[in-house]
Write a protein that holds these residues in place. Sequence first.
Motif, PDB file in Angstrom:
ATOM      1  N   GLY A 249       0.813  -1.213   0.000  1.00 35.18           N
ATOM      2  CA  GLY A 249       0.000   0.000   0.000  1.00 35.18           C
ATOM      3  C   GLY A 249       0.844   1.260   0.000  1.00 35.18           C
ATOM      4  O   GLY A 249       0.617   2.189  -0.785  1.00 35.18           O
ATOM      5  N   ILE A 250       1.834   1.304   0.901  1.00 36.36           N
ATOM      6  CA  ILE A 250       2.720   2.473   0.986  1.00 36.36           C
ATOM      7  C   ILE A 250       3.537   2.630  -0.298  1.00 36.36           C
ATOM      8  O   ILE A 250       3.699   3.737  -0.830  1.00 36.36           O
ATOM      9  N   LEU A 251       4.052   1.529  -0.812  1.00 30.57           N
ATOM     10  CA  LEU A 251       4.857   1.582  -2.036  1.00 30.57           C
ATOM     11  C   LEU A 251       4.017   2.035  -3.227  1.00 30.57           C
ATOM     12  O   LEU A 251       4.510   2.745  -4.107  1.00 30.57           O
ATOM     13  N   LEU A 252       2.738   1.641  -3.237  1.00 35.21           N
ATOM     14  CA  LEU A 252       1.856   2.076  -4.315  1.00 35.21           C
ATOM     15  C   LEU A 252       1.626   3.586  -4.257  1.00 35.21           C
ATOM     16  O   LEU A 252       1.678   4.276  -5.282  1.00 35.21           O
ATOM     17  N   VAL A 253       1.381   4.094  -3.059  1.00 40.06           N
ATOM     18  CA  VAL A 253       1.184   5.533  -2.897  1.00 40.06           C
ATOM     19  C   VAL A 253       2.439   6.292  -3.328  1.00 40.06           C
ATOM     20  O   VAL A 253       2.370   7.297  -4.050  1.00 40.06           O
ATOM     21  N   LYS A 254       3.591   5.801  -2.894  1.00 40.08           N
ATOM     22  CA  LYS A 254       4.862   6.450  -3.218  1.00 40.08           C
ATOM     23  C   LYS A 254       5.117   6.461  -4.730  1.00 40.08           C
ATOM     24  O   LYS A 254       5.458   7.494  -5.307  1.00 40.08           O
ATOM     25  N   SER A 255       4.939   5.292  -5.373  1.00 42.63           N
ATOM     26  CA  SER A 255       5.214   5.197  -6.803  1.00 42.63           C
ATOM     27  C   SER A 255       4.201   5.974  -7.640  1.00 42.63           C
ATOM     28  O   SER A 255       4.497   6.363  -8.770  1.00 42.63           O
ATOM     29  N   THR A 256       3.005   6.198  -7.097  1.00 40.97           N
ATOM     30  CA  THR A 256       1.967   6.920  -7.839  1.00 40.97           C
ATOM     31  C   THR A 256       2.150   8.434  -7.740  1.00 40.97           C
ATOM     32  O   THR A 256       2.006   9.161  -8.741  1.00 40.97           O
ATOM     33  N   LEU A 257       2.497   8.927  -6.548  1.00 42.69           N
ATOM     34  CA  LEU A 257       2.551  10.366  -6.326  1.00 42.69           C
ATOM     35  C   LEU A 257       3.895  11.007  -6.688  1.00 42.69           C
ATOM     36  O   LEU A 257       3.935  12.170  -7.097  1.00 42.69           O
ATOM     37  N   GLU A 258       4.977  10.262  -6.554  1.00 46.89           N
ATOM     38  CA  GLU A 258       6.288  10.873  -6.820  1.00 46.89           C
ATOM     39  C   GLU A 258       6.455  11.320  -8.272  1.00 46.89           C
ATOM     40  O   GLU A 258       7.022  12.384  -8.520  1.00 46.89           O
ATOM     41  N   PRO A 259       5.952  10.557  -9.269  1.00 47.91           N
ATOM     42  CA  PRO A 259       6.050  11.066 -10.652  1.00 47.91           C
ATOM     43  C   PRO A 259       5.240  12.344 -10.875  1.00 47.91           C
ATOM     44  O   PRO A 259       5.492  13.085 -11.830  1.00 47.91           O
ATOM     45  N   LEU A 260       4.297  12.620  -9.982  1.00 44.90           N
ATOM     46  CA  LEU A 260       3.486  13.832 -10.090  1.00 44.90           C
ATOM     47  C   LEU A 260       4.102  15.005  -9.339  1.00 44.90           C
ATOM     48  O   LEU A 260       3.508  16.084  -9.266  1.00 44.90           O
ATOM     49  N   GLY A 261       5.279  14.765  -8.757  1.00 46.45           N
ATOM     50  CA  GLY A 261       5.987  15.844  -8.083  1.00 46.45           C
ATOM     51  C   GLY A 261       5.807  15.894  -6.579  1.00 46.45           C
ATOM     52  O   GLY A 261       6.239  16.852  -5.934  1.00 46.45           O
ATOM     53  N   TYR A 262       5.189  14.863  -5.991  1.00 49.16           N
ATOM     54  CA  TYR A 262       4.984  14.829  -4.548  1.00 49.16           C
ATOM     55  C   TYR A 262       6.002  13.891  -3.906  1.00 49.16           C
ATOM     56  O   TYR A 262       6.070  12.709  -4.238  1.00 49.16           O
ATOM     57  N   SER A 263       6.805  14.415  -2.992  1.00 43.16           N
ATOM     58  CA  SER A 263       7.797  13.605  -2.295  1.00 43.16           C
ATOM     59  C   SER A 263       7.133  12.887  -1.123  1.00 43.16           C
ATOM     60  O   SER A 263       6.500  13.516  -0.271  1.00 43.16           O
ATOM     61  N   ILE A 264       7.240  11.576  -1.085  1.00 51.72           N
ATOM     62  CA  ILE A 264       6.587  10.777  -0.058  1.00 51.72           C
ATOM     63  C   ILE A 264       7.620  10.097   0.834  1.00 51.72           C
ATOM     64  O   ILE A 264       8.488   9.357   0.352  1.00 51.72           O
ATOM     65  N   ASP A 265       7.545  10.387   2.138  1.00 53.38           N
ATOM     66  CA  ASP A 265       8.376   9.702   3.121  1.00 53.38           C
ATOM     67  C   ASP A 265       7.548   8.554   3.699  1.00 53.38           C
ATOM     68  O   ASP A 265       6.536   8.790   4.364  1.00 53.38           O
ATOM     69  N   PRO A 266       7.922   7.294   3.452  1.00 48.99           N
ATOM     70  CA  PRO A 266       7.124   6.157   3.927  1.00 48.99           C
ATOM     71  C   PRO A 266       6.821   6.199   5.421  1.00 48.99           C
ATOM     72  O   PRO A 266       5.712   5.865   5.840  1.00 48.99           O
ATOM     73  N   LEU A 267       7.786   6.626   6.218  1.00 49.11           N
ATOM     74  CA  LEU A 267       7.575   6.676   7.668  1.00 49.11           C
ATOM     75  C   LEU A 267       6.497   7.696   8.023  1.00 49.11           C
ATOM     76  O   LEU A 267       5.622   7.431   8.861  1.00 49.11           O
ATOM     77  N   GLN A 268       6.536   8.855   7.381  1.00 54.57           N
ATOM     78  CA  GLN A 268       5.522   9.875   7.629  1.00 54.57           C
ATOM     79  C   GLN A 268       4.156   9.414   7.136  1.00 54.57           C
ATOM     80  O   GLN A 268       3.119   9.706   7.749  1.00 54.57           O
ATOM     81  N   ALA A 269       4.155   8.680   6.034  1.00 56.31           N
ATOM     82  CA  ALA A 269       2.893   8.155   5.507  1.00 56.31           C
ATOM     83  C   ALA A 269       2.271   7.163   6.483  1.00 56.31           C
ATOM     84  O   ALA A 269       1.052   7.156   6.695  1.00 56.31           O
ATOM     85  N   VAL A 270       3.113   6.327   7.093  1.00 56.82           N
ATOM     86  CA  VAL A 270       2.620   5.363   8.080  1.00 56.82           C
ATOM     87  C   VAL A 270       2.052   6.091   9.299  1.00 56.82           C
ATOM     88  O   VAL A 270       0.989   5.735   9.817  1.00 56.82           O
ATOM     89  N   LYS A 271       2.749   7.115   9.761  1.00 55.95           N
ATOM     90  CA  LYS A 271       2.268   7.887  10.911  1.00 55.95           C
ATOM     91  C   LYS A 271       0.913   8.537  10.612  1.00 55.95           C
ATOM     92  O   LYS A 271       0.034   8.598  11.469  1.00 55.95           O
ATOM     93  N   ALA A 272       0.746   9.020   9.390  1.00 55.46           N
ATOM     94  CA  ALA A 272      -0.518   9.649   9.010  1.00 55.46           C
ATOM     95  C   ALA A 272      -1.634   8.615   8.916  1.00 55.46           C
ATOM     96  O   ALA A 272      -2.813   8.936   9.115  1.00 55.46           O
ATOM     97  N   GLU A 273      -1.277   7.372   8.630  1.00 55.39           N
ATOM     98  CA  GLU A 273      -2.273   6.316   8.472  1.00 55.39           C
ATOM     99  C   GLU A 273      -2.757   5.755   9.806  1.00 55.39           C
ATOM    100  O   GLU A 273      -3.859   5.202   9.888  1.00 55.39           O
ATOM    101  N   ILE A 274      -1.961   5.907  10.862  1.00 55.45           N
ATOM    102  CA  ILE A 274      -2.312   5.317  12.163  1.00 55.45           C
ATOM    103  C   ILE A 274      -3.690   5.761  12.652  1.00 55.45           C
ATOM    104  O   ILE A 274      -4.533   4.920  12.989  1.00 55.45           O
TER     105      ILE A 274
END
Length: 225
Positions: free
Chosen positions: A169-194
């Motif tokens: 799930g996290i890798l999908l979000v990262k691979s989808t948004l980064e080509p659009l110019g959004y930098s995704i930190d997996p750790l921060q994404a996990v914290k936001a998901e909690i």
Amino acid sequence: MIRLIGVLIIIVGFALGLDAIGIVMGAGLVTGLVGGMSINDILTTLGGTFVASRYIALFLITLPVIAVLERNGLKQSAANFIAKIKNATPGKVIISYGFVRIILAAFNVSVGGVAGFVRPIVYPMATGSIENEGHKLDEKDADEIKGLASSSENVTWFFGQVLFIAGAGILLVKSTLEPLGYSIDPLQAVKAEIPVAISALVLSSLYTYFKDRKMMKKYTKVSKK
């Protein structure tokens, strides 16, 4: 517009009750030809897609295994286990499973899903909490319990797996948004998901709790009589 003819073939085919696999294969072949693909390209695409998704076939393997286990007493063993727990109800069983499931999901641990675990283990335990008290479970209530148990699995796995930092799930979000110019930190994404995962678990548990209370009122009245 003609490239959508494959959709029409599927609609007509299913309406006429034709073979499902043949319909889908035919629709894919016609769509490919209309789209300008050669027979070789179509077969290559179909083969590549099948190989990439071959893990789906593992689901089919679990069905005969579960059938053999149930035939040899798996369902009855699960029901007997829950009979030893006082004041157990379908809702309590399902809610307890949901809490355990989301923790396992956070570590990306799969227990088999609806077909591999909920159907042969959780569902018999939930229904056994009523049947072991001498009550005959209504078919409507049995279907209700199936739905609650399956939804608990789906909700906790869906929201729980994203808590695993290297999960799909996290890798999908990262691979989808980064080509659009959004930098995704997996750790921060996990914290936001909690908080999202916790909210999903609480809401799912509350829904199951109120459904369980409504269901158990009927069987409690029967016991008093």
